[in-house]
Design a protein around this motif. Structure first.
Motif, PDB file in Angstrom:
ATOM      1  N   SER A   1       0.826  -1.212   0.000  1.00  0.00           N
ATOM      2  CA  SER A   1       0.000   0.000   0.000  1.00  0.00           C
ATOM      3  C   SER A   1       0.858   1.259   0.000  1.00  0.00           C
ATOM      4  CB  SER A   1      -0.913   0.006   1.221  1.00  0.00           C
ATOM      5  OG  SER A   1      -1.582   1.243   1.328  1.00  0.00           O
ATOM      6  N   PRO A   2       0.444   2.278  -0.747  1.00  0.00           N
ATOM      7  CA  PRO A   2       1.169   3.565  -0.732  1.00  0.00           C
ATOM      8  C   PRO A   2       0.795   4.426   0.471  1.00  0.00           C
ATOM      9  CG  PRO A   2      -0.666   3.696  -2.238  1.00  0.00           C
ATOM     10  CD  PRO A   2      -0.641   2.273  -1.740  1.00  0.00           C
ATOM     11  N   ASN A   3      -0.137   3.946   1.297  1.00  0.00           N
ATOM     12  CA  ASN A   3      -0.645   4.751   2.407  1.00  0.00           C
ATOM     13  C   ASN A   3      -0.054   4.346   3.751  1.00  0.00           C
ATOM     14  OD1 ASN A   3      -2.427   6.169   0.666  1.00  0.00           O
ATOM     15  ND2 ASN A   3      -3.867   4.447   0.756  1.00  0.00           N
ATOM     16  N   VAL A   4       1.151   3.799   3.734  1.00  0.00           N
ATOM     17  CA  VAL A   4       1.774   3.334   4.969  1.00  0.00           C
ATOM     18  C   VAL A   4       1.928   4.461   5.991  1.00  0.00           C
ATOM     19  CG1 VAL A   4       3.916   2.440   5.959  1.00  0.00           C
ATOM     20  CG2 VAL A   4       2.966   1.393   3.911  1.00  0.00           C
ATOM     21  N   ASP A   5       2.298   5.638   5.520  1.00  0.00           N
ATOM     22  CA  ASP A   5       2.548   6.747   6.436  1.00  0.00           C
ATOM     23  C   ASP A   5       1.304   7.111   7.237  1.00  0.00           C
ATOM     24  OD1 ASP A   5       5.181   6.926   5.753  1.00  0.00           O
ATOM     25  OD2 ASP A   5       4.896   8.525   4.272  1.00  0.00           O
ATOM     26  N   MET A   6       0.135   6.854   6.686  1.00  0.00           N
ATOM     27  CA  MET A   6      -1.105   7.161   7.382  1.00  0.00           C
ATOM     28  C   MET A   6      -1.295   6.279   8.605  1.00  0.00           C
ATOM     29  SD  MET A   6      -3.640   7.645   4.092  1.00  0.00           S
ATOM     30  CE  MET A   6      -5.050   7.944   5.139  1.00  0.00           C
ATOM     31  N   LEU A   7      -0.610   5.132   8.627  1.00  0.00           N
ATOM     32  CA  LEU A   7      -0.763   4.188   9.726  1.00  0.00           C
ATOM     33  C   LEU A   7       0.297   4.352  10.814  1.00  0.00           C
ATOM     34  CD1 LEU A   7      -1.536   0.940   7.679  1.00  0.00           C
ATOM     35  CD2 LEU A   7      -3.164   2.326   8.972  1.00  0.00           C
ATOM     36  N   ARG A   8       1.309   5.157  10.559  1.00  0.00           N
ATOM     37  CA  ARG A   8       2.423   5.229  11.507  1.00  0.00           C
ATOM     38  C   ARG A   8       1.988   5.805  12.865  1.00  0.00           C
ATOM     39  NH1 ARG A   8       6.977   3.668   8.865  1.00  0.00           N
ATOM     40  NH2 ARG A   8       7.141   4.206   6.651  1.00  0.00           N
ATOM     41  N   ASP A   9       1.196   6.866  12.859  1.00  0.00           N
ATOM     42  CA  ASP A   9       0.741   7.438  14.126  1.00  0.00           C
ATOM     43  C   ASP A   9      -0.152   6.466  14.886  1.00  0.00           C
ATOM     44  OD1 ASP A   9       2.142   9.756  13.696  1.00  0.00           O
ATOM     45  OD2 ASP A   9       0.422  10.895  12.931  1.00  0.00           O
ATOM     46  N   LYS A  10      -0.996   5.770  14.152  1.00  0.00           N
ATOM     47  CA  LYS A  10      -1.873   4.772  14.762  1.00  0.00           C
ATOM     48  C   LYS A  10      -1.038   3.656  15.398  1.00  0.00           C
ATOM     49  CE  LYS A  10      -5.810   1.794  13.441  1.00  0.00           C
ATOM     50  NZ  LYS A  10      -6.674   1.377  12.305  1.00  0.00           N
ATOM     51  N   SER A  11      -0.021   3.214  14.688  1.00  0.00           N
ATOM     52  CA  SER A  11       0.869   2.176  15.187  1.00  0.00           C
ATOM     53  C   SER A  11       1.653   2.658  16.404  1.00  0.00           C
ATOM     54  CB  SER A  11       1.833   1.744  14.077  1.00  0.00           C
ATOM     55  OG  SER A  11       2.819   0.874  14.576  1.00  0.00           O
ATOM     56  N   LYS A  12       2.179   3.868  16.324  1.00  0.00           N
ATOM     57  CA  LYS A  12       2.984   4.409  17.419  1.00  0.00           C
ATOM     58  C   LYS A  12       2.174   4.504  18.699  1.00  0.00           C
ATOM     59  CE  LYS A  12       5.904   8.393  18.602  1.00  0.00           C
ATOM     60  NZ  LYS A  12       6.419   9.712  18.159  1.00  0.00           N
ATOM     61  N   LEU A  13       0.934   4.994  18.603  1.00  0.00           N
ATOM     62  CA  LEU A  13       0.091   5.109  19.792  1.00  0.00           C
ATOM     63  C   LEU A  13      -0.236   3.725  20.353  1.00  0.00           C
ATOM     64  CD1 LEU A  13      -1.455   6.944  21.725  1.00  0.00           C
ATOM     65  CD2 LEU A  13      -3.420   6.819  20.159  1.00  0.00           C
ATOM     66  N   ALA A  14      -0.510   2.770  19.469  1.00  0.00           N
ATOM     67  CA  ALA A  14      -0.810   1.412  19.934  1.00  0.00           C
ATOM     68  C   ALA A  14       0.381   0.809  20.680  1.00  0.00           C
ATOM     69  CB  ALA A  14      -1.195   0.524  18.753  1.00  0.00           C
ATOM     70  N   MET A  15       1.588   0.994  20.148  1.00  0.00           N
ATOM     71  CA  MET A  15       2.775   0.470  20.809  1.00  0.00           C
ATOM     72  C   MET A  15       2.978   1.125  22.172  1.00  0.00           C
ATOM     73  SD  MET A  15       4.203  -2.017  19.173  1.00  0.00           S
ATOM     74  CE  MET A  15       5.813  -2.038  19.984  1.00  0.00           C
ATOM     75  N   HIS A  16       2.760   2.425  22.271  1.00  0.00           N
ATOM     76  CA  HIS A  16       2.903   3.104  23.564  1.00  0.00           C
ATOM     77  C   HIS A  16       1.841   2.621  24.555  1.00  0.00           C
ATOM     78  CE1 HIS A  16       6.206   5.664  22.648  1.00  0.00           C
ATOM     79  NE2 HIS A  16       5.590   6.331  21.678  1.00  0.00           N
ATOM     80  N   LYS A  17       0.642   2.380  24.064  1.00  0.00           N
ATOM     81  CA  LYS A  17      -0.399   1.859  24.958  1.00  0.00           C
ATOM     82  C   LYS A  17      -0.043   0.457  25.441  1.00  0.00           C
ATOM     83  CE  LYS A  17      -4.359   4.630  23.552  1.00  0.00           C
ATOM     84  NZ  LYS A  17      -5.797   4.644  23.229  1.00  0.00           N
ATOM     85  N   GLY A  18       0.524  -0.350  24.556  1.00  0.00           N
ATOM     86  CA  GLY A  18       0.950  -1.681  24.962  1.00  0.00           C
ATOM     87  C   GLY A  18       2.039  -1.633  26.019  1.00  0.00           C
ATOM     88  N   ALA A  19       2.997  -0.717  25.854  1.00  0.00           N
ATOM     89  CA  ALA A  19       4.086  -0.575  26.820  1.00  0.00           C
ATOM     90  C   ALA A  19       3.594  -0.037  28.158  1.00  0.00           C
ATOM     91  CB  ALA A  19       5.160   0.347  26.255  1.00  0.00           C
ATOM     92  N   THR A  20       2.471   0.663  28.150  1.00  0.00           N
ATOM     93  CA  THR A  20       1.900   1.194  29.389  1.00  0.00           C
ATOM     94  C   THR A  20       1.036   0.171  30.094  1.00  0.00           C
ATOM     95  OG1 THR A  20       1.872   3.428  28.449  1.00  0.00           O
ATOM     96  CG2 THR A  20       0.486   3.045  30.376  1.00  0.00           C
ATOM     97  N   ILE A  21       0.232  -0.564  29.332  1.00  0.00           N
ATOM     98  CA  ILE A  21      -0.716  -1.481  29.973  1.00  0.00           C
ATOM     99  C   ILE A  21      -0.018  -2.711  30.536  1.00  0.00           C
ATOM    100  CG2 ILE A  21      -1.366  -2.992  28.034  1.00  0.00           C
ATOM    101  CD1 ILE A  21      -3.740  -1.281  30.573  1.00  0.00           C
ATOM    102  N   LEU A  22       1.117  -3.119  29.979  1.00  0.00           N
ATOM    103  CA  LEU A  22       1.780  -4.330  30.463  1.00  0.00           C
ATOM    104  C   LEU A  22       2.190  -4.210  31.930  1.00  0.00           C
ATOM    105  CD1 LEU A  22       2.859  -7.152  30.061  1.00  0.00           C
ATOM    106  CD2 LEU A  22       4.940  -6.169  29.065  1.00  0.00           C
ATOM    107  N   PRO A  23       2.909  -3.164  32.357  1.00  0.00           N
ATOM    108  CA  PRO A  23       3.237  -3.080  33.790  1.00  0.00           C
ATOM    109  C   PRO A  23       2.011  -2.913  34.676  1.00  0.00           C
ATOM    110  CG  PRO A  23       3.942  -1.093  32.632  1.00  0.00           C
ATOM    111  CD  PRO A  23       3.561  -2.079  31.581  1.00  0.00           C
ATOM    112  N   ILE A  24       0.947  -2.296  34.147  1.00  0.00           N
ATOM    113  CA  ILE A  24      -0.290  -2.206  34.931  1.00  0.00           C
ATOM    114  C   ILE A  24      -0.869  -3.597  35.141  1.00  0.00           C
ATOM    115  CG2 ILE A  24      -2.685  -1.379  34.871  1.00  0.00           C
ATOM    116  CD1 ILE A  24      -1.663   1.165  33.502  1.00  0.00           C
TER     117      ILE A  24
END
Length: 218
Positions: free
Chosen positions: A76-99
């Motif tokens: 897909s040529p629209n990869v850049d549109m997903l980067r912010d979505k991916s970044k937020l998901a990864m940060h949420k994963g890193a936050t919820i795991l220690p919780i």
């Protein structure tokens, strides 16, 4: 190690990866138009994953085909549109795991680390309540084997055994209700967070509350 992934629903682009399935399952609840796939390394990547040298920022550049279970470059040529979505998901994963981990640890004294022990304690509690509610009718001992067992072991009357079981269960319920309130509160905060700064603050305040060092509100 098993590897689990969060995928974009339409493109199958990889948004997040984690070794803990609970983290990925949580992310599906707070990432729009996504779904979880588990064990993406099985059966094709048991020895080495094509993503082993990939940074999280590059995850959307790859797709995972659930049918063939193969990782491919994202056409897909629209990869850049997903980067912010991916970044937020990864940060949420890193936050919820220690919780998650800290809540599990807080509940250890209620689980006793033995398979099916929770089920046994629930049955014991329900039998004790049944015995109390029927006026401690000792003609119904066939219905309360755990209460009878406890009374015989402790060398106490059936009424006292039932009351002891109910009292101990109430203490356990109180401890669990406290951790459940924290779980609901902080899971919801993580789900609603929109920035990395929000997530960092949420984790800090959670740890402060968990270990009785309140830092205000978040």
């Amino acid at each position: 190690m098993p590897t689990h992934a969060l995928l974009d629903f339409s493109s199958k682009a990889i948004l997040a990866i984690d070794r803990f399935p609970g983290v990925i399952a949580f992310l599906t609840d707070c990432t729009p138009h996504s779904f979880a796939v588990f064990n993406i390394n099985i059966p094709n990547y048991l020895n080495e994953s094509p993503l082993k040298d990939t940074s999280p920022e590059q995850y959307p550049e790859w797709v995972f085909d659930p049918a063939s279970r193969v990782v491919k470059k994202n056409p897909s040529p629209n990869v850049d549109m997903l980067r912010d979505k991916s970044k937020l998901a990864m940060h949420k994963g890193a936050t919820i795991l220690p919780i998650m981990r800290n809540i599990i640890i807080a509940r250890y004294d209620s689980s006793y680390g033995i398979a099916s022990q929770d089920t046994i304690y629930l049955s014991k509690k329900l039998q004790a309540i049944l015995f109390r509610d029927c006026g401690y009718d000792e003609t119904r001992t066939m219905e309360i084997p755990y209460v009878v067992q406890y009374a015989d072991y402790a060398g106490i009357p059936l009424k006292q055994a039932a009351d002891d079981i109910i009292f101990k269960a109430a203490l356990t319920d109180q401890r669990l209700s406290q951790t459940e309130l924290m779980r609901m509160t902080y899971f919801n905060k993580v789900k609603k967070a929109t920035t990395e700064e929000d997530l960092s603050s949420i984790l800090k305040y959670f740890l402060g509350e968990m270990y009785h060092q309140p830092l205000g509100t978040v």
